[in-house]
Design an enzyme around this catalytic site. Structure first.
Site, mmCIF file in Angstrom:
data_model
loop_
_atom_site.group_PDB
_atom_site.id
_atom_site.type_symbol
_atom_site.label_atom_id
_atom_site.label_comp_id
_atom_site.label_asym_id
_atom_site.label_seq_id
_atom_site.Cartn_x
_atom_site.Cartn_y
_atom_site.Cartn_z
ATOM 1 N N GLY A 130 -3.400 11.957 8.622
ATOM 2 C CA GLY A 130 -4.150 12.056 7.362
ATOM 3 C C GLY A 130 -3.466 13.060 6.450
ATOM 4 N N ARG A 131 -2.367 12.598 5.808
ATOM 5 C CA ARG A 131 -1.608 13.502 4.927
ATOM 6 C C ARG A 131 -2.392 13.857 3.671
ATOM 7 N NH1 ARG A 131 3.737 10.101 4.338
ATOM 8 N NH2 ARG A 131 2.080 8.594 4.498
ATOM 9 N N ASP A 156 -7.106 5.339 3.268
ATOM 10 C CA ASP A 156 -7.142 6.115 2.022
ATOM 11 C C ASP A 156 -6.873 5.251 0.785
ATOM 12 O OD1 ASP A 156 -4.521 5.596 2.672
ATOM 13 O OD2 ASP A 156 -3.774 7.590 2.160
ATOM 14 N N ALA A 171 -17.261 16.801 17.654
ATOM 15 C CA ALA A 171 -16.414 17.998 17.497
ATOM 16 C C ALA A 171 -17.211 19.121 16.830
ATOM 17 C CB ALA A 171 -15.185 17.653 16.663
ATOM 18 N N GLY A 196 3.804 2.518 6.633
ATOM 19 C CA GLY A 196 3.516 2.768 8.045
ATOM 20 C C GLY A 196 2.873 1.545 8.683
ATOM 21 N N HIS A 243 2.093 9.897 17.089
ATOM 22 C CA HIS A 243 2.239 8.460 16.843
ATOM 23 C C HIS A 243 1.423 7.551 17.751
ATOM 24 C CE1 HIS A 243 5.432 9.867 14.253
ATOM 25 N NE2 HIS A 243 5.333 8.685 13.655
ATOM 26 N N ARG A 280 10.354 2.141 5.188
ATOM 27 C CA ARG A 280 10.178 2.917 3.961
ATOM 28 C C ARG A 280 11.506 2.774 3.226
ATOM 29 N NH1 ARG A 280 5.194 5.357 4.992
ATOM 30 N NH2 ARG A 280 4.894 5.906 7.172
ATOM 31 N N CYS A 281 11.468 2.231 2.009
ATOM 32 C CA CYS A 281 12.702 1.821 1.337
ATOM 33 C C CYS A 281 12.886 2.580 0.016
ATOM 34 C CB CYS A 281 12.631 0.303 1.090
ATOM 35 S SG CYS A 281 13.975 -0.332 0.088
ATOM 36 N N THR A 306 -3.297 0.157 6.535
ATOM 37 C CA THR A 306 -2.868 1.525 6.843
ATOM 38 C C THR A 306 -3.925 2.158 7.741
ATOM 39 O OG1 THR A 306 -2.593 3.766 5.930
ATOM 40 C CG2 THR A 306 -3.834 2.231 4.586
ATOM 41 N N ILE A 307 -3.477 2.982 8.686
ATOM 42 C CA ILE A 307 -4.471 3.616 9.567
ATOM 43 C C ILE A 307 -5.270 4.673 8.817
ATOM 44 C CG2 ILE A 307 -3.168 3.190 11.691
ATOM 45 C CD1 ILE A 307 -2.476 6.249 11.640
ATOM 46 N N ASP A 308 -4.756 5.123 7.656
ATOM 47 C CA ASP A 308 -5.366 6.269 6.966
ATOM 48 C C ASP A 308 -6.677 5.961 6.255
ATOM 49 O OD1 ASP A 308 -3.264 7.878 7.746
ATOM 50 O OD2 ASP A 308 -2.057 7.370 5.995
ATOM 51 N N ASP A 317 -1.037 2.718 0.136
ATOM 52 C CA ASP A 317 -1.007 2.932 -1.316
ATOM 53 C C ASP A 317 0.418 3.000 -1.875
ATOM 54 O OD1 ASP A 317 -0.579 5.353 -0.098
ATOM 55 O OD2 ASP A 317 -1.825 6.515 -1.474
ATOM 56 N N GLY A 318 1.373 3.491 -1.071
ATOM 57 C CA GLY A 318 2.774 3.497 -1.516
ATOM 58 C C GLY A 318 3.272 2.068 -1.719
ATOM 59 N N SER A 319 2.958 1.216 -0.760
ATOM 60 C CA SER A 319 3.373 -0.193 -0.854
ATOM 61 C C SER A 319 2.701 -0.868 -2.050
ATOM 62 C CB SER A 319 2.988 -0.941 0.423
ATOM 63 O OG SER A 319 3.576 -0.325 1.529
HETATM 64 P P1 ATP Z 1 1.099 4.464 4.813
HETATM 65 O O1 ATP Z 1 -0.079 4.930 3.982
HETATM 66 O O2 ATP Z 1 0.650 3.843 6.091
HETATM 67 O O3 ATP Z 1 2.135 5.515 5.007
HETATM 68 P P2 ATP Z 1 2.375 3.303 2.525
HETATM 69 O O4 ATP Z 1 2.436 1.905 2.057
HETATM 70 O O5 ATP Z 1 1.600 4.266 1.665
HETATM 71 O O6 ATP Z 1 1.808 3.257 4.005
HETATM 72 P P3 ATP Z 1 4.881 4.532 1.716
HETATM 73 O O7 ATP Z 1 6.029 4.976 2.535
HETATM 74 O O8 ATP Z 1 4.213 5.552 0.866
HETATM 75 O O9 ATP Z 1 3.857 3.851 2.736
HETATM 76 O O10 ATP Z 1 5.359 3.340 0.768
HETATM 77 C C1 ATP Z 1 6.018 2.204 1.310
HETATM 78 C C2 ATP Z 1 7.139 1.781 0.410
HETATM 79 O O11 ATP Z 1 6.622 1.385 -0.870
HETATM 80 C C3 ATP Z 1 8.152 2.859 0.074
HETATM 81 O O12 ATP Z 1 9.073 3.066 1.114
HETATM 82 C C4 ATP Z 1 8.818 2.254 -1.172
HETATM 83 O O13 ATP Z 1 9.746 1.269 -0.811
HETATM 84 C C5 ATP Z 1 7.623 1.587 -1.862
HETATM 85 N N1 ATP Z 1 7.126 2.466 -2.924
HETATM 86 C C6 ATP Z 1 6.308 3.521 -2.785
HETATM 87 N N2 ATP Z 1 6.096 4.126 -3.977
HETATM 88 C C7 ATP Z 1 6.822 3.432 -4.887
HETATM 89 C C8 ATP Z 1 7.051 3.543 -6.288
HETATM 90 N N3 ATP Z 1 6.486 4.523 -7.000
HETATM 91 N N4 ATP Z 1 7.848 2.630 -6.881
HETATM 92 C C9 ATP Z 1 8.423 1.640 -6.176
HETATM 93 N N5 ATP Z 1 8.261 1.487 -4.846
HETATM 94 C C10 ATP Z 1 7.474 2.363 -4.206
#
Ligand code: ATP
Length: 323
Positions: free
Chosen positions: A171-172, A130, A187, A11, A252, A72-73, A126-128, A103-105
């Site tokens: 905040g998922r 977290d 609040a 995000g 958003h 998001r890939c 990330t805005i979260d 954290d996903g990235s």
């Molecule tokens: P936000 O917290 O703002 O949503 P994020 O970085 O957590 O940001 P995600 O969509 O969870 O966002 O992750 C971003 C990208 O990271 C995913 O689209 C994917 O390409 C990659 N990714 C996430 N988890 C994995 C994984 N377990 N293995 C490989 N790539 C991953």
């Protein structure tokens, strides 16, 4: 270190551009080529990148979003997808990679780091908020201020009409935005994923709040176990037949806008530090900030440990609740 690639991933968050600017300018200061890759891991797979110069990052410090784009890939979650990304980095003779994201990235970066020898530094964007290993992530402060501003506006209309408003914020998995917005906006109640929601208790709280008051604001984190703002409203409605209940999902708008001074400063410091860490030979670590001090920890601990809001912030709201 001759060429450093950078991506923004997951995000988008306000301050990512300030971070890109800082990485690019620090690279150029050290005679390193900054190589921006578009749309996060997707751009690595699709081989879309460009060498960046001073003019590319002129006047972007105040802009929300990210000039590199983000995505998001799904393909990057596969070994084949990541191999394509590694091939691209090798073809481009990249010596180091900076990943700005959540954290996903970071999970993607950690997995990639195990499969190639190019060093990686993670910057929490990330805005979260977290992410373990830092007090602040880039974008959190701006998002929080956007939320508080929106709640103040809703409070005006809620008090004029004697209404109780359920306001859903992002905040998922974590309640950082909800909890901090609740403190800052005064609040009456807040529902966060870190605490089990008790509908009976919430109904009693709203009845107590209503005594002598013209409005109630109940902030709901989108990942709350009781549901979003609409679901919570539907659950309390049968017990509050005489109340004027409304809900609002902020959505958003929380992601956009010009970054706050704090986010610009954190982003600028982290971006510059990431280049220096790569020059020093560091790898697979993420940057954090505690108070005024920058720190590092392994990307692995950043993703394996769970960030939780300060208990004292939860406690203070309980003390300030109308009895
Ligand atoms: P936000 O917290 O703002 O949503 P994020 O970085 O957590 O940001 P995600 O969509 O969870 O966002 O992750 C971003 C990208 O990271 C995913 O689209 C994917 O390409 C990659 N990714 C996430 N988890 C994995 C994984 N377990 N293995 C490989 N790539 C991953």
């Amino acid at each position: 270190m001759k060429k450093i690639a950078l991506i923004t991933s997951g995000g988008d968050s306000p301050g990512m551009n300030a971070c890109i600017r800082s990485i690019v300018k620090t690279c150029l200061f050290y005679n390193i080529i900054p190589f921006g890759i578009y749309d996060g891991f997707q751009g690595m797979i699709d081989k879309r990148g460009v060498e960046l110069g001073y003019s590319d990052v002129d006047n972007i410090i105040y802009r929300g979003g990210t000039i590199l784009g983000t995505a998001r890939c799904e393909e990057f979650r596969t070994a084949e997808g990541r191999q394509k990304a590694i091939n691209f980095l090798k073809e481009e003779s990249v010596d180091g990679l900076v990943v700005i994201g959540g954290d996903g990235s970071f999970t993607g970066a950690y997995t990639l780091g195990k499969e190639m020898s190019i060093p990686i530094i993670g910057i929490p964007g990330t805005i979260d908020n977290d992410i373990f290993g830092t007090d602040h992530t880039i974008g959190f402060d701006t998002a929080l201020n956007t939320v508080v501003d929106a709640i103040d506006k809703i409070r005006d209309t809620a008090s004029s009409h004697h209404r109780a408003f359920f306001i859903e914020v992002m905040g998922r998995d974590a309640g950082f935005i909800a909890l901090n917005a609740a403190i800052a906006s005064g609040a009456e109640s807040v529902l966060i994923p870190e605490e089990l929601t008790n509908i009976d208790k919430l109904v009693e709280e709203i009845k107590t709040q209503n005594k002598g008051r013209r409005s109630s604001i109940i902030i709901v984190a989108e990942g709350d176990d009781g549901g979003g703002a609409k679901e919570i409203l539907e659950k309390v409605k049968p017990f509050l037949p005489n109340y004027d209940l409304r809900f609002s999902v902020l959505g958003h708008i929380q992601r956009g806008g010009s970054p706050s001074a704090l986010d610009r400063i954190i982003a600028t410091r982290m971006g510059s530090y990431s280049v220096e860490l790569l020059i020093e030979g560091k790898s697979n670590c993420m940057i954090g900030v505690y108070g005024e001090t920058l720190s590092t920890c392994s990307i692995e601990s950043g993703i394996k440990e769970h960030a939780v809001p300060e208990q004292s912030k939860i406690d203070i709201l309980k003390k300030l609740r109308t009895q």
